[in-house]
Design a protein around this motif. Sequence first.
Motif, PDB file in Angstrom:
ATOM      1  N   ASP A   1       0.834  -1.206   0.000  1.00 58.96           N
ATOM      2  CA  ASP A   1       0.000   0.000   0.000  1.00 58.96           C
ATOM      3  C   ASP A   1       0.865   1.251   0.000  1.00 58.96           C
ATOM      4  OD1 ASP A   1      -2.397  -1.407   0.074  1.00 58.96           O
ATOM      5  OD2 ASP A   1      -2.606  -1.264   2.244  1.00 58.96           O
ATOM      6  N   ILE A   2       1.908   1.242   0.834  1.00 53.59           N
ATOM      7  CA  ILE A   2       2.788   2.404   0.935  1.00 53.59           C
ATOM      8  C   ILE A   2       3.475   2.676  -0.398  1.00 53.59           C
ATOM      9  CG2 ILE A   2       4.894   3.243   2.059  1.00 53.59           C
ATOM     10  CD1 ILE A   2       3.832   1.572   4.564  1.00 53.59           C
ATOM     11  N   ALA A   3       3.872   1.627  -1.087  1.00 52.57           N
ATOM     12  CA  ALA A   3       4.473   1.802  -2.413  1.00 52.57           C
ATOM     13  C   ALA A   3       3.471   2.383  -3.406  1.00 52.57           C
ATOM     14  CB  ALA A   3       5.017   0.470  -2.925  1.00 52.57           C
TER      15      ALA A   3
ATOM     16  N   GLU B   1      14.356  -1.766  -2.001  1.00 54.98           N
ATOM     17  CA  GLU B   1      14.235  -2.591  -3.206  1.00 54.98           C
ATOM     18  C   GLU B   1      13.459  -1.865  -4.305  1.00 54.98           C
ATOM     19  OE1 GLU B   1      12.287  -6.106  -1.904  1.00 54.98           O
ATOM     20  OE2 GLU B   1      13.992  -6.823  -0.701  1.00 54.98           O
ATOM     21  N   LYS B   2      12.488  -1.046  -3.911  1.00 55.46           N
ATOM     22  CA  LYS B   2      11.657  -0.309  -4.868  1.00 55.46           C
ATOM     23  C   LYS B   2      12.246   1.056  -5.217  1.00 55.46           C
ATOM     24  CE  LYS B   2       8.392  -3.431  -5.008  1.00 55.46           C
ATOM     25  NZ  LYS B   2       8.063  -4.189  -6.253  1.00 55.46           N
ATOM     26  N   ASN B   3      13.460   1.333  -4.731  1.00 56.00           N
ATOM     27  CA  ASN B   3      14.133   2.622  -4.974  1.00 56.00           C
ATOM     28  C   ASN B   3      13.306   3.801  -4.481  1.00 56.00           C
ATOM     29  OD1 ASN B   3      16.442   1.469  -6.330  1.00 56.00           O
ATOM     30  ND2 ASN B   3      15.120   1.146  -8.116  1.00 56.00           N
ATOM     31  N   LEU B   4      12.706   3.634  -3.300  1.00 58.11           N
ATOM     32  CA  LEU B   4      11.862   4.669  -2.722  1.00 58.11           C
ATOM     33  C   LEU B   4      12.439   5.256  -1.431  1.00 58.11           C
ATOM     34  CD1 LEU B   4       8.388   2.900  -3.143  1.00 58.11           C
ATOM     35  CD2 LEU B   4       9.280   4.803  -4.517  1.00 58.11           C
TER      36      LEU B   4
ATOM     37  N   ALA C   1       1.593   7.029  -6.584  1.00 59.61           N
ATOM     38  CA  ALA C   1       0.543   8.003  -6.904  1.00 59.61           C
ATOM     39  C   ALA C   1       0.952   9.424  -6.548  1.00 59.61           C
ATOM     40  CB  ALA C   1      -0.742   7.638  -6.170  1.00 59.61           C
ATOM     41  N   ALA C   2       1.823   9.557  -5.547  1.00 63.00           N
ATOM     42  CA  ALA C   2       2.262  10.874  -5.074  1.00 63.00           C
ATOM     43  C   ALA C   2       3.771  10.971  -5.238  1.00 63.00           C
ATOM     44  CB  ALA C   2       1.855  11.068  -3.621  1.00 63.00           C
ATOM     45  N   SER C   3       4.225  10.871  -6.468  1.00 64.67           N
ATOM     46  CA  SER C   3       5.663  10.760  -6.734  1.00 64.67           C
ATOM     47  C   SER C   3       6.449  11.999  -6.339  1.00 64.67           C
ATOM     48  CB  SER C   3       5.896  10.439  -8.214  1.00 64.67           C
ATOM     49  OG  SER C   3       5.326  11.442  -9.035  1.00 64.67           O
ATOM     50  N   ASP C   4       5.778  13.137  -6.194  1.00 62.26           N
ATOM     51  CA  ASP C   4       6.458  14.368  -5.791  1.00 62.26           C
ATOM     52  C   ASP C   4       6.341  14.635  -4.294  1.00 62.26           C
ATOM     53  OD1 ASP C   4       7.258  14.959  -8.418  1.00 62.26           O
ATOM     54  OD2 ASP C   4       5.379  15.985  -8.855  1.00 62.26           O
ATOM     55  N   SER C   5       5.724  13.730  -3.565  1.00 63.57           N
ATOM     56  CA  SER C   5       5.504  13.918  -2.128  1.00 63.57           C
ATOM     57  C   SER C   5       6.564  13.194  -1.315  1.00 63.57           C
ATOM     58  CB  SER C   5       4.126  13.378  -1.717  1.00 63.57           C
ATOM     59  OG  SER C   5       3.090  13.969  -2.449  1.00 63.57           O
ATOM     60  N   GLN C   6       6.878  13.761  -0.156  1.00 66.92           N
ATOM     61  CA  GLN C   6       7.663  13.062   0.853  1.00 66.92           C
ATOM     62  C   GLN C   6       6.686  12.343   1.786  1.00 66.92           C
ATOM     63  OE1 GLN C   6      11.349  13.035   1.260  1.00 66.92           O
ATOM     64  NE2 GLN C   6      10.872  13.443  -0.892  1.00 66.92           N
ATOM     65  N   ILE C   7       7.035  11.128   2.188  1.00 66.93           N
ATOM     66  CA  ILE C   7       6.113  10.282   2.945  1.00 66.93           C
ATOM     67  C   ILE C   7       6.769   9.876   4.260  1.00 66.93           C
ATOM     68  CG2 ILE C   7       4.897   8.066   2.946  1.00 66.93           C
ATOM     69  CD1 ILE C   7       4.795   8.347  -0.149  1.00 66.93           C
ATOM     70  N   VAL C   8       6.028  10.038   5.342  1.00 62.19           N
ATOM     71  CA  VAL C   8       6.480   9.623   6.673  1.00 62.19           C
ATOM     72  C   VAL C   8       5.561   8.503   7.144  1.00 62.19           C
ATOM     73  CG1 VAL C   8       6.881  10.319   9.054  1.00 62.19           C
ATOM     74  CG2 VAL C   8       7.314  11.952   7.192  1.00 62.19           C
ATOM     75  N   VAL C   9       6.135   7.358   7.495  1.00 63.89           N
ATOM     76  CA  VAL C   9       5.338   6.198   7.903  1.00 63.89           C
ATOM     77  C   VAL C   9       5.516   5.947   9.398  1.00 63.89           C
ATOM     78  CG1 VAL C   9       4.770   3.787   7.463  1.00 63.89           C
ATOM     79  CG2 VAL C   9       5.701   5.203   5.612  1.00 63.89           C
ATOM     80  N   ALA C  10       4.386   5.921  10.118  1.00 69.01           N
ATOM     81  CA  ALA C  10       4.367   5.644  11.558  1.00 69.01           C
ATOM     82  C   ALA C  10       3.500   4.406  11.803  1.00 69.01           C
ATOM     83  CB  ALA C  10       3.826   6.860  12.307  1.00 69.01           C
ATOM     84  N   HIS C  11       3.100   4.184  13.088  1.00 71.42           N
ATOM     85  CA  HIS C  11       2.133   3.128  13.417  1.00 71.42           C
ATOM     86  C   HIS C  11       2.762   1.740  13.299  1.00 71.42           C
ATOM     87  CE1 HIS C  11      -1.902   1.123  13.316  1.00 71.42           C
ATOM     88  NE2 HIS C  11      -2.359   2.245  13.824  1.00 71.42           N
TER      89      HIS C  11
END
Length: 252
Positions: A196-198, A233-236, A203-213
């Motif tokens: 899901d995170i990938a 692995e996904k170069n993200l 979908a938001a290729s120009d966004s920075q993403i912070v993952v918590a929880h």
Amino acid sequence: MHIQLIRHATLKITFGGQTFLVDPMLSAAHTLPTTPNTPNPVENPLVELPFSVEEVLNGVDAIVVTHTHPDHLDAEAVNKLPKHLPLFCQPPDEEKLIQLGFEQVIVVADEMDWQGIRFQRTGGQHGTGEIGVQMGPVSGFVMTGEGEPTLYLAGDTIWCEEVEQAIGTYQPDVITLFGGAARFLVGDPITMTKEDIAKVAQAASDSQIVVAHMETWNHCLLSRKELREYVAEKNLSAQVHVPEDGEGIDFQ
């Protein structure tokens, strides 16, 4: 904008000159019951806060509650939070929060302005099928303010049409996701999986993403290590941030 992960879904966000405490869960380790019917039946939370409750609350101007499940608002938080602070919430939670003693409950039904900050509420799906229905309504919030990046707090949701629409509509600069791939013994995950995170990152290729929880509640099975390896692995890795408890990140 500064985002600090406290623990689990609890974030401390400085935005537009205000400091927001998001989804406060302040209990000491192993003082809350296990979530039943899950693969890891141990008492919650799994780890202590990275610093004292007093330090968590220091400087907080307002509270944001995406929904009132106990891992997002626990009894310890209800006891310790200053009741006079503005508390932003989704419409279904208004009455409960008032009954808990909060004096300034502000419902974001659609959008509203506060102290130069605009809040816009987004939808989500806290799981699929009957489990998703039983988990009840959840919301996210988009925050915008002069001179600040657009922030999308997605809330407790899986990748779904509502998330995709929010990304397309608001074009957020920064997105916070609740990962962990939380699940029960039956049914699909009820929070973001690594896949899901990938999808969000794509979908938001120009966004920075912070993952918590992650690594705090017994039914969250996705670890930081596994997620970091997957995004590498996904170069993200340059886009997806996986902070430790207590870690803060600045965004311009």
